[in-house]
Design a protein around this motif. Sequence first.
Motif, short mmCIF file in Angstrom:
data_model
loop_
_atom_site.label_atom_id
_atom_site.label_comp_id
_atom_site.label_asym_id
_atom_site.label_seq_id
_atom_site.Cartn_x
_atom_site.Cartn_y
_atom_site.Cartn_z
N LEU A 45 33.09 36.35 9.68
CA LEU A 45 34.20 36.70 8.91
C LEU A 45 34.04 37.83 8.00
N GLY A 46 35.01 38.76 7.80
CA GLY A 46 34.86 40.01 6.92
C GLY A 46 35.26 41.17 7.33
N HIS A 47 35.18 42.29 6.78
CA HIS A 47 35.51 43.61 7.17
C HIS A 47 34.29 44.16 8.38
N GLU A 48 34.70 45.00 8.95
CA GLU A 48 33.89 45.69 10.11
C GLU A 48 32.81 46.22 9.34
N ILE A 49 31.51 46.28 9.91
CA ILE A 49 30.36 46.78 9.33
C ILE A 49 29.83 47.95 10.14
N MET A 50 29.79 49.16 9.50
CA MET A 50 29.64 50.40 10.15
C MET A 50 28.52 50.88 9.50
N ALA A 51 27.23 51.03 10.17
CA ALA A 51 26.09 51.85 9.89
C ALA A 51 26.12 53.35 10.31
N PRO A 52 25.65 54.15 9.16
CA PRO A 52 25.61 55.49 9.58
C PRO A 52 24.52 55.91 10.46
N TYR A 53 24.30 56.93 11.07
CA TYR A 53 23.41 57.31 12.02
C TYR A 53 22.16 57.26 11.15
N GLY A 54 21.01 56.54 11.75
CA GLY A 54 19.63 56.70 11.25
C GLY A 54 19.62 55.64 10.19
N GLU A 55 20.45 54.60 9.85
CA GLU A 55 20.36 53.52 8.90
C GLU A 55 20.47 52.28 9.59
N VAL A 56 20.01 51.15 9.01
CA VAL A 56 20.02 49.86 8.86
C VAL A 56 20.74 49.14 8.13
N VAL A 57 22.11 48.44 8.19
CA VAL A 57 22.82 47.80 7.29
C VAL A 57 22.51 46.23 7.41
N ILE A 58 22.39 45.69 6.31
CA ILE A 58 22.32 44.18 6.34
C ILE A 58 23.10 43.60 5.35
N GLU A 59 23.91 42.58 5.64
CA GLU A 59 25.07 41.96 4.81
C GLU A 59 24.81 40.39 5.11
#
Length: 98
Positions: A45-59
Amino acid sequence: MGLLTRSKETAPCTVTVSHRFEELSAHVKFNNGAILYPGDIVQVLGHEIMAPYGEVVIEDRTATISRASKLERLWTRATGDFEFMELCEFSFSEEVLP
């Protein structure tokens, strides 16, 4: 879980999205130790997760797990190998491709 009915449960989870040269991936880890079985469906559930190039996003998020019925689970186990083999299209030949 009945013979023909699905059940639903919610679980806290951690979503990791990697968009790097070495790795392009998305992973979900259930924080409460929930285990998925054949035929189960997961919706984070929740909004779309977009990781910019070169990064790792953790939510941290919440996921809804729709548990397969006993009949669906048996059917998935019985036919899963056939569906996997569709992904393995390959051939052997002596010809050299140009």
